[in-house]
Design an enzyme around this catalytic site. Structure first.
Site, PDB file in Angstrom:
ATOM      1  N   ASP A  98      -6.008   5.548   8.697  1.00 48.25           N
ATOM      2  CA  ASP A  98      -4.939   4.596   8.992  1.00 48.25           C
ATOM      3  C   ASP A  98      -3.955   5.221   9.964  1.00 48.25           C
ATOM      4  OD1 ASP A  98      -2.985   2.717   9.136  1.00 48.25           O
ATOM      5  OD2 ASP A  98      -2.594   2.612   6.972  1.00 48.25           O
TER       6      ASP A  98
ATOM      7  N   HIS B  69      -6.422  -6.519   3.839  1.00 54.52           N
ATOM      8  CA  HIS B  69      -5.681  -5.729   2.858  1.00 54.52           C
ATOM      9  C   HIS B  69      -4.629  -6.628   2.220  1.00 54.52           C
ATOM     10  CE1 HIS B  69      -6.679  -1.395   4.257  1.00 54.52           C
ATOM     11  NE2 HIS B  69      -7.628  -2.230   4.656  1.00 54.52           N
TER      12      HIS B  69
ATOM     13  N   THR C 245      -3.323  -4.187  -6.388  1.00 53.01           N
ATOM     14  CA  THR C 245      -2.212  -4.482  -7.295  1.00 53.01           C
ATOM     15  C   THR C 245      -2.668  -5.266  -8.514  1.00 53.01           C
ATOM     16  OG1 THR C 245      -0.645  -4.475  -5.463  1.00 53.01           O
ATOM     17  CG2 THR C 245       0.051  -5.575  -7.481  1.00 53.01           C
TER      18      THR C 245
ATOM     19  N   HIS D 260       0.764  -5.346   1.227  1.00 50.74           N
ATOM     20  CA  HIS D 260       0.400  -4.635   0.012  1.00 50.74           C
ATOM     21  C   HIS D 260       1.391  -4.970  -1.099  1.00 50.74           C
ATOM     22  CE1 HIS D 260      -1.450  -1.677   3.005  1.00 50.74           C
ATOM     23  NE2 HIS D 260      -2.459  -2.150   2.316  1.00 50.74           N
TER      24      HIS D 260
ATOM     25  N   ASP E 204      -9.688   5.031   0.950  1.00 54.26           N
ATOM     26  CA  ASP E 204      -8.853   4.036   1.611  1.00 54.26           C
ATOM     27  C   ASP E 204      -7.551   4.641   2.129  1.00 54.26           C
ATOM     28  OD1 ASP E 204      -8.612   1.325   2.367  1.00 54.26           O
ATOM     29  OD2 ASP E 204      -7.231   0.940   0.715  1.00 54.26           O
ATOM     30  N   HIS E 205      -7.091   4.136   3.258  1.00 50.78           N
ATOM     31  CA  HIS E 205      -5.807   4.544   3.849  1.00 50.78           C
ATOM     32  C   HIS E 205      -5.658   6.058   3.937  1.00 50.78           C
ATOM     33  CE1 HIS E 205      -3.770   0.726   4.526  1.00 50.78           C
ATOM     34  NE2 HIS E 205      -4.338   0.304   3.417  1.00 50.78           N
TER      35      HIS E 205
END
Length: 254
Positions: free
Chosen positions: A104, A206, A231, A178, A82-83
């Site tokens: 990203d 996201h 999170t 986020h 991811d990212h």
């Protein structure tokens, strides 16, 4: 069952009009917990780790664990990077056997974003892996530590990126962020609706931790097929036993 590419998962989610949970992990116990929750609910899932976490969870160590867990699962699981912010890290994930990667480049002008996504898509195709891109920027950095400002996605730019790259999934900025939300998030569903009219590509949400179940359902109704949870997972590790209610109640998978 077991290890699959993300594209196949999201296409089934499209056919069934449901969302697939994508759970960020940082150690073996988080991997095991995510897989167990998916198996108990008989739901497909995505295990993922973001590049920003690699200083604490080195990819050569955690990557093989994620892949092994997916291969031994009783439900379909994709393993996603991811990212990703640089090509070298993305290539390392692909070499390890990740079935999906995200580049990203959302902070760049759309033409430059498209150019970089094309490069990654061409590379990932050689590994049979899926690719996620992003249009628009969320209100915080991926690890939730920096306020980057909110740049909502432009549906026309989403269309341009998709048609130029044929990427497998696109993340949107619709008021999501986020990390922890200071106030209740107010999502702009008009952006989702307009984007859905222009493209059929699976869309990604996201910043899922803290969004209400009602809004989750509405996002899925408007075409969100991948729902990122990070999170909440890390907080559950710190505070005690995690709550898998989103999975059990069918919010993010069928």
């Amino acid at each position: 069952m077991s290890l699959v590419d993300m594209k196949s998962l999201l296409l089934k989610a499209e056919e069934g009009n449901f969302g697939v949970g994508a759970f960020s992990v940082g150690n073996m116990e988080m991997i095991m917990g995510a897989v167990k929750a998916a198996e108990e609910s008989k739901s497909p899932a995505i295990l993922q780790i973001a590049q920003v976490r690699l200083p604490y969870s080195p990819l050569p160590l955690i990557g093989p664990m994620m892949i092994a867990a997916a291969k031994n699962a009783s439900v379909p699981i994709a393993v996603h990077f991811d990212h990703g912010t640089d090509i070298a890290a993305i290539k390392e994930a692909l070499e390890l056997g990740f079935t999906s990667v995200m580049i990203d480049a959302s902070h760049l002008p759309i033409k430059e974003n498209i150019r970089i996504v094309k490069e990654v898509k061409n590379m990932a195709d050689n590994y049979g892996a899926s690719v996620e891109a992003e249009v628009g920027q969320l209100g915080k950095s991926e690890d939730g530590t920096k306020d980057t400002g909110m740049f909502y996605s432009n549906p026309v730019e989403v269309k341009d990126l998709y048609e130029s790259t044929m990427v497998d999934a696109i993340a949107l900025s619709i008021g999501n962020a986020h990390g922890l939300y200071k106030d209740e998030p107010k999502l702009n569903f008009n952006i989702l609706s307009e984007t859905r009219k222009l493209v059929s590509v699976p869309l990604v949400l996201h910043g899922g931790s803290g969004i209400s179940e009602e809004d989750f359902r509405k996002c899925i109704e408007y075409g969100i097929r991948k729902v990122n949870i990070a999170t909440a997972s890390f907080m559950a590790v710190e505070e005690g036993p995690g709550d898998t209610a989103l999975v059990r109640n069918g919010i993010i998978s069928n």
